[in-house]
Design a protein around this motif. Structure first.
Motif, PDB file in Angstrom:
ATOM      1  N   PRO A   1     -24.182   2.255 -19.347  1.00  0.00           N
ATOM      2  CA  PRO A   1     -24.248   3.515 -18.610  1.00  0.00           C
ATOM      3  C   PRO A   1     -25.372   4.385 -19.146  1.00  0.00           C
ATOM      4  O   PRO A   1     -25.655   4.394 -20.351  1.00  0.00           O
ATOM      5  CB  PRO A   1     -22.884   4.157 -18.872  1.00  0.00           C
ATOM      6  N   VAL A   2     -26.016   5.142 -18.259  1.00  0.00           N
ATOM      7  CA  VAL A   2     -27.102   6.017 -18.681  1.00  0.00           C
ATOM      8  C   VAL A   2     -26.618   6.997 -19.750  1.00  0.00           C
ATOM      9  O   VAL A   2     -27.357   7.324 -20.678  1.00  0.00           O
ATOM     10  CB  VAL A   2     -27.676   6.760 -17.458  1.00  0.00           C
ATOM     11  N   ALA A   3     -25.371   7.453 -19.649  1.00  0.00           N
ATOM     12  CA  ALA A   3     -24.852   8.380 -20.656  1.00  0.00           C
ATOM     13  C   ALA A   3     -24.862   7.787 -22.048  1.00  0.00           C
ATOM     14  O   ALA A   3     -24.939   8.518 -23.041  1.00  0.00           O
ATOM     15  CB  ALA A   3     -23.432   8.803 -20.285  1.00  0.00           C
TER      16      ALA A   3
ATOM     17  N   ASN B   1     -21.808   6.930 -13.537  1.00  0.00           N
ATOM     18  CA  ASN B   1     -21.875   5.992 -12.416  1.00  0.00           C
ATOM     19  C   ASN B   1     -23.139   5.160 -12.413  1.00  0.00           C
ATOM     20  O   ASN B   1     -23.197   4.107 -11.779  1.00  0.00           O
ATOM     21  CB  ASN B   1     -21.804   6.748 -11.081  1.00  0.00           C
ATOM     22  N   PHE B   2     -24.180   5.652 -13.071  1.00  0.00           N
ATOM     23  CA  PHE B   2     -25.500   5.040 -13.040  1.00  0.00           C
ATOM     24  C   PHE B   2     -25.704   4.253 -14.323  1.00  0.00           C
ATOM     25  O   PHE B   2     -25.513   4.781 -15.425  1.00  0.00           O
ATOM     26  CB  PHE B   2     -26.538   6.149 -12.922  1.00  0.00           C
ATOM     27  N   LEU B   3     -26.104   2.992 -14.202  1.00  0.00           N
ATOM     28  CA  LEU B   3     -26.297   2.130 -15.364  1.00  0.00           C
ATOM     29  C   LEU B   3     -27.693   1.520 -15.328  1.00  0.00           C
ATOM     30  O   LEU B   3     -28.296   1.353 -14.263  1.00  0.00           O
ATOM     31  CB  LEU B   3     -25.247   1.013 -15.406  1.00  0.00           C
ATOM     32  N   VAL B   4     -28.198   1.173 -16.502  1.00  0.00           N
ATOM     33  CA  VAL B   4     -29.521   0.582 -16.609  1.00  0.00           C
ATOM     34  C   VAL B   4     -29.418  -0.776 -17.289  1.00  0.00           C
ATOM     35  O   VAL B   4     -28.637  -0.954 -18.232  1.00  0.00           O
ATOM     36  CB  VAL B   4     -30.487   1.511 -17.384  1.00  0.00           C
ATOM     37  N   VAL B   5     -30.205  -1.727 -16.801  1.00  0.00           N
ATOM     38  CA  VAL B   5     -30.292  -3.059 -17.402  1.00  0.00           C
ATOM     39  C   VAL B   5     -31.571  -3.104 -18.223  1.00  0.00           C
ATOM     40  O   VAL B   5     -32.658  -2.796 -17.725  1.00  0.00           O
ATOM     41  CB  VAL B   5     -30.309  -4.163 -16.331  1.00  0.00           C
TER      42      VAL B   5
END
Length: 503
Positions: A326-328, A369-373
């Motif tokens: 998650p971006v957080a 809600n936003f995730l990064v690979v």
């Protein structure tokens, strides 16, 4: 010396019974927790359209708010995008306040008493969360839920960042992801004929003609008032009510009728009814994103006719990469400290968010809600989005691109340009990107680099030239009779120097 509040003392007493080994660390973390919550509150006081703030005056020594009753509230120059706790004291006339709950009580504003209680809960819960993670975990997580456990402070800008009213100390330790528990979900049998079901409900969660609905143990005890023995083991994720099952890769979103930050966490019949349509629609959108953005699929959803008894089954974001977080959770790594990396991350997220907005979909792209690979070298390579319940869809924009409009109605459907841009910019830029950057200066640097090569669309022009929309989180908590989101406008980091808006 700070005099402990009644909430802090009661919390400490309960902690001394259930986890005496954490008592000293909890006490040591209280000053930092107060400052963290006070910093978030000061942001709201400085920037939101609160009806009892009649003026704001910036001077060399900070910001002064003129209140409708003639008093003045003074604090440091605000940074709307700061995530570090830089506000330790504010002055209401000549009285210094280091406690956000006491300050709110002394302000004496409408609905302030309830908000003050939530702020006190946020301070004590945050101190407990930090006490439980006094030792930083250095190894790179293997499972997606391990990333979620690293996010200790909760929402980067909400004063109720860790407010969990209705949860005892023992329950916070048992269910809060930052405390790394294993949660036993109950299974409530409900006749199929009494359920609204979308998708294919799995065989292993059926008992003949009955569905077995996963139920959070807090919900079972406090809301459903029933004891549930059978169940599934799961790891809680950042939202508390969504958990990663230990058996299989699925995530399960449970109903949890408790107020966490701003809203009561249940699952509406509306969200169940549109879940399969939204999921199928999202997969068609992914095909237009050139591998830049994926959506986790909703596998099944069911409700027993009540928002208090419902569940949604989703695939794990790890379906789209082993190094996905998650971006957080980026703030728990050293990556955002690199301006080059931060600019590349901003370019990736803005490219995806603006392209999708142009197609006709505005994401609620906050850090949860936003995730990064990430690649093996830690470069941001693609994005994953989960939980479609709060996106907004524009039929007019979809039609311009020849995209079939899904059979949807209700709150997710709108052609209003302001609503669409607020949804994306307020969550992505004022939320996920700002929270990752951690300050107005860092955010401005990342955005200046990221926007250079982006297509010059009307949406980008609005982002570059207009104040940045953000949810008025403090105003919303002080306006219990007003439904829906309320908004404020923050200084655009690409245009204005940080400061308080004129009023």
């Amino acid at each position: 010396m700070h005099r402990p509040s009644a909430a802090e003392a009661q919390f400490a007493e309960e902690l001394g019974v259930v986890r005496p080994d954490l008592a000293a660390r909890y006490t040591a973390e209280l000053p930092g927790a107060r400052a963290a919550v006070l910093t978030r509150l000061w942001r709201g006081l400085a920037y939101e359209p609160l009806p009892w703030v009649t003026g704001r005056e910036a001077g060399r020594e900070g910001l002064t708010l003129r209140l409708s009753d003639g008093r003045r509230l003074h604090g440091p120059h605000p940074d709307p995008f700061a995530t570090a706790a830089y506000v330790t004291v504010v002055r209401l006339d000549e009285v210094a306040h280091d406690d956000p709950a006491r300050l709110t009580t002394h302000l004496g504003v409408p609905h302030g008493a309830d908000f003050a209680a939530e702020l006190a809960d946020s301070v004590t819960s945050l101190a407990l969360s930090r006490a439980g993670q006094a030792t930083r975990v250095e190894n790179w997580p293997v499972h997606d839920w391990e990333w979620e456990q690293r996010v200790v402070d909760g929402h980067p800008y909400h004063p109720n960042c860790r407010s969990r009213p209705g949860f005892s100390v023992a329950e916070q330790l048992a269910y809060g992801p930052e405390h790394r528990p294993l949660v036993r979900l109950g299974l409530v049998p409900v006749p199929v004929g009494e359920c609204l079901v979308t998708g294919t409900w799995p065989t292993e969660l059926r008992d003949g003609e009955r569905l077995l609905l996963p139920v959070h143990p807090w919900q079972a005890e406090h809301v459903l008032k029933r004891t549930v023995t059978e169940g599934l083991d799961a790891h809680p994720l950042m939202s508390l009510r969504t958990l990663a099952l230990t058996e299989g890769p699925q995530h399960v979103k449970t109903a949890l009728s408790a107020r966490l930050t701003s809203s009561v966490r249940d699952i509406s019949g509306y969200s169940i009814s549109v879940s399969a349509t939204l999921s199928a629609f999202a997969q068609t959108l992914s095909e237009r994103m050139d591998g830049l953005l994926h959506f986790t699929r909703t596998l099944a959803a069911a409700t027993a006719g009540s928002p208090d008894l419902a569940a949604v089954l989703r695939e794990s974001p790890q379906a789209y990469g082993d190094r996905v977080l998650p971006v957080a959770a980026l703030a728990t790594t050293e990556l955002p400290d690199d301006p080059v990396w931060l600019a590349e991350f901003a370019r990736l997220t803005l490219t995806a968010g603006l392209r999708l907005l142009d197609l006709g979909v505005a994401l609620e792209a906050h850090g949860q809600n936003f995730l990064v690979v990430l690649s093996e070298s830690d470069a941001p390579v693609r994005l994953v989005y989960r939980d479609l319940a709060d996106i907004r869809i524009s039929p007019a924009r979809l039609a311009r691109h020849g995209i079939p409009v899904p059979a949807l109605s209700g709150r997710v459907v709108t052609d209003d340009e302001t609503t669409l841009r607020r949804k994306l910019f307020g969550s992505l830029v004022a939320g996920a990107l700002a929270g990752t950057a951690g300050s107005a200066t860092a955010l401005r640097g990342a955005l200046e680099t990221a926007v250079r090569d982006l297509p010059r669309t009307p949406d980008l022009a609005a982002l570059l030239e207009e104040p940045l929309p953000a949810k008025a989180l403090t105003l919303m908590r002080l306006s219990p009779g007003t439904a829906g989101d309320q908004w404020t406008r923050l200084p655009n980091p690409l245009v204005l120097e940080p400061g308080a808006p004129d009023q």
